[in-house]
Write a protein that holds these residues in place. Structure first.
Motif, mmCIF file in Angstrom:
data_model
loop_
_atom_site.group_PDB
_atom_site.id
_atom_site.type_symbol
_atom_site.label_atom_id
_atom_site.label_comp_id
_atom_site.label_asym_id
_atom_site.label_seq_id
_atom_site.Cartn_x
_atom_site.Cartn_y
_atom_site.Cartn_z
ATOM 1 N N ALA A 10 0.838 -1.208 0.000
ATOM 2 C CA ALA A 10 0.000 0.000 0.000
ATOM 3 C C ALA A 10 0.865 1.246 0.000
ATOM 4 C CB ALA A 10 -0.935 -0.013 1.207
ATOM 5 N N LEU A 11 1.925 1.261 0.815
ATOM 6 C CA LEU A 11 2.831 2.411 0.820
ATOM 7 C C LEU A 11 3.497 2.561 -0.546
ATOM 8 C CD1 LEU A 11 4.339 4.699 2.270
ATOM 9 C CD2 LEU A 11 6.051 3.008 2.999
ATOM 10 N N GLY A 12 3.861 1.443 -1.152
ATOM 11 C CA GLY A 12 4.470 1.507 -2.480
ATOM 12 C C GLY A 12 3.546 2.092 -3.518
ATOM 13 N N LEU A 13 2.266 1.740 -3.430
ATOM 14 C CA LEU A 13 1.298 2.234 -4.414
ATOM 15 C C LEU A 13 1.079 3.744 -4.304
ATOM 16 C CD1 LEU A 13 -1.347 -0.643 -4.307
ATOM 17 C CD2 LEU A 13 0.140 -0.046 -6.236
ATOM 18 N N ILE A 14 1.109 4.283 -3.066
ATOM 19 C CA ILE A 14 0.872 5.725 -2.910
ATOM 20 C C ILE A 14 2.151 6.547 -3.057
ATOM 21 C CG2 ILE A 14 -1.121 5.321 -1.391
ATOM 22 C CD1 ILE A 14 0.612 6.088 0.983
ATOM 23 N N SER A 15 3.298 5.867 -3.106
ATOM 24 C CA SER A 15 4.574 6.598 -3.104
ATOM 25 C C SER A 15 5.313 6.522 -4.422
ATOM 26 C CB SER A 15 5.483 6.058 -1.988
ATOM 27 O OG SER A 15 4.854 6.121 -0.729
ATOM 28 N N THR A 16 4.843 5.697 -5.350
ATOM 29 C CA THR A 16 5.556 5.538 -6.616
ATOM 30 C C THR A 16 4.630 5.855 -7.785
ATOM 31 O OG1 THR A 16 4.973 3.183 -6.666
ATOM 32 C CG2 THR A 16 7.088 3.765 -5.658
ATOM 33 N N THR A 17 5.217 6.103 -8.921
ATOM 34 C CA THR A 17 4.436 6.476 -10.097
ATOM 35 C C THR A 17 3.668 5.271 -10.643
ATOM 36 O OG1 THR A 17 6.344 6.022 -11.512
ATOM 37 C CG2 THR A 17 6.040 8.294 -10.737
ATOM 38 N N PRO A 18 2.490 5.498 -11.224
ATOM 39 C CA PRO A 18 1.707 4.391 -11.781
ATOM 40 C C PRO A 18 2.522 3.578 -12.787
ATOM 41 C CG PRO A 18 0.395 6.388 -11.715
ATOM 42 C CD PRO A 18 1.796 6.796 -11.366
ATOM 43 N N GLY A 19 2.396 2.260 -12.674
ATOM 44 C CA GLY A 19 3.085 1.372 -13.603
ATOM 45 C C GLY A 19 4.495 0.999 -13.203
ATOM 46 N N VAL A 47 -4.929 -5.616 -11.359
ATOM 47 C CA VAL A 47 -5.863 -4.483 -11.323
ATOM 48 C C VAL A 47 -5.129 -3.146 -11.244
ATOM 49 C CG1 VAL A 47 -7.719 -5.863 -10.338
ATOM 50 C CG2 VAL A 47 -6.170 -4.649 -8.807
ATOM 51 N N PHE A 48 -3.910 -3.145 -10.679
ATOM 52 C CA PHE A 48 -3.135 -1.901 -10.612
ATOM 53 C C PHE A 48 -2.073 -1.837 -11.706
ATOM 54 C CE2 PHE A 48 -5.003 -1.630 -6.426
ATOM 55 C CZ PHE A 48 -5.088 -0.270 -6.180
ATOM 56 N N ASN A 49 -1.984 -2.891 -12.526
ATOM 57 C CA ASN A 49 -0.995 -2.943 -13.602
ATOM 58 C C ASN A 49 0.416 -2.667 -13.073
ATOM 59 O OD1 ASN A 49 -0.089 -3.310 -16.241
ATOM 60 N ND2 ASN A 49 -0.295 -1.130 -16.739
ATOM 61 N N ARG A 50 0.751 -3.402 -12.021
ATOM 62 C CA ARG A 50 2.073 -3.261 -11.406
ATOM 63 C C ARG A 50 2.816 -4.600 -11.415
ATOM 64 N NH1 ARG A 50 3.727 1.219 -8.276
ATOM 65 N NH2 ARG A 50 2.197 2.893 -8.509
ATOM 66 N N HIS A 51 4.133 -4.512 -11.627
ATOM 67 C CA HIS A 51 4.999 -5.671 -11.415
ATOM 68 C C HIS A 51 5.466 -5.591 -9.968
ATOM 69 C CE1 HIS A 51 8.836 -8.103 -12.696
ATOM 70 N NE2 HIS A 51 8.069 -8.756 -11.838
ATOM 71 N N ILE A 52 5.110 -6.586 -9.164
ATOM 72 C CA ILE A 52 5.438 -6.595 -7.742
ATOM 73 C C ILE A 52 6.396 -7.756 -7.470
ATOM 74 C CG2 ILE A 52 4.551 -6.776 -5.382
ATOM 75 C CD1 ILE A 52 1.854 -5.753 -6.468
ATOM 76 N N ILE A 53 7.558 -7.440 -6.928
ATOM 77 C CA ILE A 53 8.533 -8.473 -6.566
ATOM 78 C C ILE A 53 8.529 -8.596 -5.047
ATOM 79 C CG2 ILE A 53 10.948 -9.180 -6.608
ATOM 80 C CD1 ILE A 53 11.312 -7.590 -9.157
ATOM 81 N N ALA A 54 8.227 -9.799 -4.561
ATOM 82 C CA ALA A 54 8.197 -10.049 -3.127
ATOM 83 C C ALA A 54 9.171 -11.168 -2.794
ATOM 84 C CB ALA A 54 6.785 -10.431 -2.673
ATOM 85 N N ARG A 55 10.106 -10.885 -1.896
ATOM 86 C CA ARG A 55 11.029 -11.926 -1.443
ATOM 87 C C ARG A 55 10.618 -12.372 -0.053
ATOM 88 N NH1 ARG A 55 16.770 -10.158 0.093
ATOM 89 N NH2 ARG A 55 16.264 -10.789 2.204
ATOM 90 N N ASP A 56 10.328 -13.646 0.101
ATOM 91 C CA ASP A 56 10.034 -14.151 1.434
ATOM 92 C C ASP A 56 11.171 -15.062 1.873
ATOM 93 O OD1 ASP A 56 9.691 -16.581 0.172
ATOM 94 O OD2 ASP A 56 7.555 -16.775 0.626
ATOM 95 N N ARG A 57 10.934 -15.805 2.935
ATOM 96 C CA ARG A 57 12.007 -16.636 3.477
ATOM 97 C C ARG A 57 12.416 -17.753 2.528
ATOM 98 N NH1 ARG A 57 10.494 -19.376 9.033
ATOM 99 N NH2 ARG A 57 9.151 -20.568 7.624
#
Length: 690
Positions: A629-638, A663-673
């Motif tokens: 959510a912070l990333g979506l409000i802090s970075t430019t669309p796309g 739905v947000f047309n974003r590439h999201i990279i998530a690193r977990d354990r």
């Protein structure tokens, strides 16, 4: 003429030679002057040239040796200067060779000669020759010279002959502080920490001998290596009492001791109290924070170091890059890469490998590969890093290709290489290839598989939904399966849905807790198992058992880097300065994901017998969703969003983020354990199995 010149040199030019021989060029000028005036064979004159060349940091031992070879009959001072120069150089063996040549030339060594020769023996751990020098010492009559005896103790200690060192120490009629420092240092370097503590206590009880900074440095090192914080606190207090607190080397050692013994508070207090700090001070504190898991704090401190205009070196940059890698601080990692170029930091294989590791663990394999391909020198750790990075990022086939390239370049793989390869096969579903690689470890490379390799094979079978094969593999292992292997099987069962395997999963869950009764994760797995079958009483019983043992669940943390600053979240976090905007975006995220469909809340993972709607709310505020959510409000669309989580991403969040990426047309990279998840257009690189 020669006699007159010689008299002139003695009376006028001795001081000129001392002051003139300060660089190689000036020394050559002085040599030319001596040769031109036929004074080169005057020992007191040529010895000034050799002294500078052999002992000065800006000298040149090869040049000194050439001058030495031109002197017809070197005197004792010249012999000693050359032997001393080589004894502390990168070529201590030459010191022993010159000592032998001196003896063969009929020159009787003095106490200085023996000391310098013993120094070379100590550095080379050449105990046989050291014993020969010891015999010469006894024969000539230097066995009562405390300076010589200190060197003998040092030699025996460095060579691991502690009985000989202690016997000499006990027989010395008069000991000085150096004697005590040598014997204590020998025991510390040999790993005999308790003996060092006992000697230190005995030293303090001895009349007329007080520990100096060297003594305290050795004892602090013993505390660091043995983890003896209590003794370290006493030493710190003592050093302040006797006025050693201004010794920057000692303060650095104490900070390092506190960090490695887990007392970061005391380390920070000492760090802040120091009026003068050098690069080692900053390295000790920053590395201590990073190694203790305080990654954000270590990066903040590195920023303070930059503000104070301290030039970083390769050692501290390795620690800072490691901190960036742990929390996915790609922007800061890129900045450090620029610093390396700006300050022209020596880029050795360790630093470049750390840079590759940072890019890989930040999900930027393209940049990691750029650094890797430009490296002039690569070792097995470098290859392991690139192979493991590719595997973690879901590029298993590329990891296998790099393994072939590694072999073609003549780099022999080690056991860590095969962990990366088996993980690559697991994340890519290459079961047959994984089996072949596992067999080749012992048959081709003579590497005995460790429990970690067996765990990778169990994970490989489970990811391919071959749980029966995984169980059979465990039962046929030549070594006893540990809690990690059984937990891997349990996690594999939970991934594919317990269903008909419930009794097996329950049995495995209980076995895991028996093997590792103090791990919160094991209780959570079994509690989740019961919750998934709506067996709430059993689920709560496991939770109560966990609490009765004083075990607390590890909180889930997520990090996101925005404009070079790393932000940290926990589930339901409301501490952020932008909390209102974050939760408004959370509502928008939920609304748009619900409208898009395709996401069913994974409420079975919530360990409470509560209403479904309340379960959904509990899942909704997980830390990774807040970070996004912070990333979506802090970075430019796309634009791309990167987050890191310290635990495994839950099924609900995984499903939610997939739809969110669409739905947000974003590439999201998530690193977990476990690995990287590259979410894009409603799908994930892990293919919903991780």
């Amino acid at each position: 003429m020669i006699s007159s010149n010689s008299k002139w040199i003695k009376n006028v030019s001795v001081n000129w030679l001392k002051t003139h021989c300060t660089t190689i060029i000036k020394t050559k000028q002085a040599q030319a002057f001596l040769l031109r005036n036929h004074l080169f064979q005057e020992k007191f004159a040529s010895s000034k040239l050799i002294s500078f060349l052999a002992l000065s940091e800006s000298g040149n031992l090869n040049y000194a040796h050439r001058i030495f070879n031109q002197i017809e009959n070197p005197d004792m001072f010249i012999w000693n200067t050359m032997i001393r120069g080589y004894s502390r150089s990168p070529y201590p063996f030459e010191s022993i060779s010159l000592y032998n040549l001196m003896i063969q030339s009929g020159v009787v060594p003095d106490n200085f000669t023996c000391t310098f020769a013993l120094t070379a023996c100590a550095r080379l751990q050449e105990i046989k020759f050291g014993r020969r020098v010891h015999c010469v010492i006894v024969k000539i009559g230097f066995q009562l010279d405390v300076f010589v005896l200190n060197s003998l103790i040092q030699m025996y200690g460095n060579c691991g002959s502690f009985d000989d060192a202690r016997t000499l120490f006990d027989e010395i009629p008069v000991r000085d502080v150096v004697t005590w420092n040598v014997i204590i240092g020998a025991h510390v370097n040999g790993g005999f920490y308790q003996e060092a503590f006992d000697l230190f206590k005995k030293m303090r009880e001895t009349d007329n001998i007080e520990p100096d900074e060297v003594t305290i440095l050795s004892m602090v090192s013993a505390c660091t290596q043995s983890g003896n914080l209590e003794q370290g606190l006493i030493l710190h207090s003592y050093s302040n009492e006797v006025g050693f607190e201004k010794n920057i080397h000692l303060c650095n050692a104490i900070i390092d001791m506190y960090c490695k013994c887990g007392d970061l508070g005391s380390a920070q207090i000492l760090f802040e109290s120091m009026i003068k700090r050098d690069i080692l001070t900053w390295t000790s504190m920053i590395s201590g924070l990073a190694n203790s898991g305080y990654f954000r704090e270590s990066l903040v401190l590195f920023g303070q170091m930059q503000f104070e205009k301290i030039k970083p070196d390769e050692v501290i940059l390795v620690s800072v890059l490691s901190a960036c890698a742990q929390i996915g601080a790609l922007d800061q990692g890129k900045y450090i890469h620029l610093l390396m170029l700006r300050y022209k930091v020596k880029q050795d294989v360790v630093l470049e490998t750390a840079l590759v590791d940072m890019y890989a663990k930040c999900g930027s394999m393209d940049l990691g590969l750029q650094v890797f391909n430009k490296m002039k020198t690569k070792n097995v750790f470098t290859w392991n890093t690139i192979i493991g990075g590719l595997a973690m990022n879901g590029q298993g086939l590329d990891a296998l290709m790099f393994f072939d390239q590694m072999k073609s370049e003549g780099i022999m793989p080690d056991d860590v290489t095969f962990i990366g390869l088996l993980c690559a096969c697991g994340h890519t579903g290459l079961v047959d290839t994984g089996l072949e690689i596992f067999r080749s470890m012992k048959e081709v490379y003579d590497i005995q598989p460790r429990i970690e390799h067996y765990g990778c094979m169990v994970d490989l079978f489970c990811r391919a939904k071959l749980v029966e094969d995984a169980l059979a593999f465990i039962e046929n292992m030549p070594i006893r399966a540990n809690e990690v292997v059984w937990a891997t099987l349990l996690l594999g069962l939970s991934r594919i849905g317990i269903g008909e395997h419930f009794e097996l999963a329950e049995k495995v869950g209980k076995r895991v807790i028996e093997l590792e009764p103090d791990s919160c994760g094991r209780y959570v797995l079994l509690s989740n198992l019961y919750a998934g079958k709506n067996q709430w009483d059993d689920s709560l019983r496991i939770r109560k058992e966990m609490k009765s043992r004083g075990i607390e669940k590890i909180p889930g943390y997520s990090w996101i880097e925005v404009n070079g600053l790393v932000h940290q979240f926990i589930a339901g976090d409301r501490s952020h300065v932008q909390t209102d905007e974050i939760y408004m975006m959370m509502e928008e995220m939920r609304r748009r994901v619900k409208l898009a469909g395709g996401h069913v809340s994974g409420t079975a993972e919530v360990l409470f017998d509560i209403e479904e709607e309340e379960k959904e709310n509990s899942l909704y505020f997980h830390s990774e969703k807040l970070a996004i959510a912070l990333g979506l409000i802090s970075t430019t669309p796309g634009s791309l969003i990167r987050i890191v989580k310290n635990l495994r991403v839950c099924n609900d969040c995984h499903s939610f983020i997939k739809v969110l990426s669409q739905v947000f047309n974003r590439h999201i990279i998530a690193r977990d354990r476990s690995r990287f998840h590259h979410f894009s257009q409603g799908s994930c690189s892990c293919m919903d199995f991780w």
